[in-house]
Design a protein around this motif. Structure first.
Motif, mmCIF file in Angstrom:
data_model
loop_
_atom_site.group_PDB
_atom_site.id
_atom_site.type_symbol
_atom_site.label_atom_id
_atom_site.label_comp_id
_atom_site.label_asym_id
_atom_site.label_seq_id
_atom_site.Cartn_x
_atom_site.Cartn_y
_atom_site.Cartn_z
ATOM 1 N N ARG A 192 32.100 24.566 42.891
ATOM 2 C CA ARG A 192 32.809 23.728 41.929
ATOM 3 C C ARG A 192 31.902 23.496 40.720
ATOM 4 N NH1 ARG A 192 36.377 19.122 45.219
ATOM 5 N NH2 ARG A 192 37.512 20.616 46.536
ATOM 6 N N VAL A 251 35.648 20.575 39.346
ATOM 7 C CA VAL A 251 36.679 21.605 39.179
ATOM 8 C C VAL A 251 36.370 22.771 40.122
ATOM 9 C CG1 VAL A 251 37.741 23.239 37.581
ATOM 10 C CG2 VAL A 251 37.034 20.966 36.773
ATOM 11 N N THR A 264 39.381 28.909 37.672
ATOM 12 C CA THR A 264 39.663 27.627 38.305
ATOM 13 C C THR A 264 41.042 27.602 38.934
ATOM 14 O OG1 THR A 264 40.528 26.722 36.231
ATOM 15 C CG2 THR A 264 38.199 26.375 36.697
ATOM 16 N N ALA A 286 36.585 24.458 33.352
ATOM 17 C CA ALA A 286 35.448 24.305 34.261
ATOM 18 C C ALA A 286 34.211 23.785 33.546
ATOM 19 C CB ALA A 286 35.124 25.639 34.926
#
Length: 333
Positions: A192, A251, A264, A286
């Motif tokens: 992430r 994200v 994403t 992101a």
């Protein structure tokens, strides 16, 4: 050899003779051993009492060995179960002992690690010893382990260790960073992205963590990096909670349909956008900088900025933040 199953050596020797002979009287056993006849009779009766032999009712009695799978295996299983119980209890006692030692000795809780090489070896070690999960905060500009050199991650992923890794926006500005993240995600890493991370951090199995005591890297302390290795404690619990709070708001990063780019969007499609526009928007949301996006997509930085401006116009957004909000509302993400 059968003492572990609760069979004394003197009984084992006679039991083996019965197994070999098929049947024997007390006199037979006395002739084959150095025992007196009365002693042989007592040993044979003891074998019967232990469930290792049976005898006839005739005079003199003839004794026969009970099959080992009936006579011995249940005993061995009971012994094994008892050992397993004792082993588990010893483990609990050991953990209690360690907790007591940690409370009485701060050195058991916190260890200071000085120098890039020592830090690098510790990072490798905690990954080699990890069994369930690794948590990572990856900031830009490495201190001890350059991006792409952490081969221990791939070994750990291969044996089933789960990696959850948070990357801050500036991390993707480093040369080759995106390709290295793609390789990690392809191997099973769960990644992430966040705009910023407060520190570098690695935690193994929620039982041991390592983090800097003073800022390091190009914009930190000019000296050798000084880090702390912390074990089970309230401090480690706080670091895990810090990771989880950042993870919740980060994200998610996935691979594109071709498997060689980051996105994403796990559906791999954007209803109102072309694949190229969807990929650009995913990287933008992101938090990846224009320069890194351009490198990832094989475009010039000006082309990336022009396409972002075009998306903003289509979405009626005056800022990139508004573009992200509009993209989410319109189902582009």
């Amino acid at each position: 050899m059968l003492e572990a199953a609760g069979i004394p050596p003197e009984l084992e020797a006679v039991y083996r003779l019965l197994v070999t002979a098929g049947g024997a009287t007390a006199e037979d056993i006395a002739r084959r051993t150095n025992l007196e006849t009365d002693t042989s009779a007592h040993v044979l009766e003891a074998l019967v009492g232990h469930g290792l032999a049976t005898h006839t009712d005739a005079t003199p009695r003839t004794f026969q060995a009970v099959s080992p799978d009936v006579a011995l295996l249940p005993r061995i299983k009971l012994t094994t179960d008892a050992l397993d119980t004792a082993r588990a209890e010893a483990g609990r006692l050991l953990e209690t002992y360690r907790e007591t030692a940690r409370r009485q000795d701060a050195g058991q809780l916190l260890e200071v690690v000085t120098g890039a090489e020592a830090l690098r070896q510790r990072l490798k070690q905690i990954q080699v010893n990890a069994r369930e999960e690794m948590l990572w905060f990856c900031r830009a500009q490495y201190v001890a382990m350059p991006s792409g050199t952490n081969t221990e991650e791939f070994d750990a992923l291969a044996r089933g260790v789960r990696y959850r890794v948070l990357y801050e926006k500036a991390f993707f500005d480093d040369e080759g960073a995106i390709d290295n993240v793609v390789a990690g995600v392809r191997a099973g890493e769960v990644a992430r992205s966040v705009p910023w991370l407060p520190l570098r951090l690695a935690i193994a199995d929620r039982s041991v963590g390592i983090f800097p005591l003073v800022p390091g890297g190009p914009h930190g302390s000019p000296g050798q990096p000084t880090t702390a290795l912390v074990r089970d404690s309230s401090l480690l619990d706080a670091l895990v909670a810090l990771f989880e709070s950042y993870w919740e708001n980060a994200v998610p990063l996935h691979l594109s349909a071709r498997g060689d780019e980051l996105t994403t969007d796990d559906t791999r499609s954007h209803p109102s956008l072309s694949p190229a526009e969807g990929q650009l928007l995913s990287l933008l949301v992101a938090g990846i900088a224009d320069k890194a996006i351009a490198s990832q997509l094989g475009l010039s930085r000006r082309t990336v900025q022009r396409r972002i401006q075009s998306l903003m116009t289509r979405a009626g957004a005056g800022t990139r933040m508004q573009l992200a909000w509009q993209a989410a509302r319109r189902g582009w993400l």
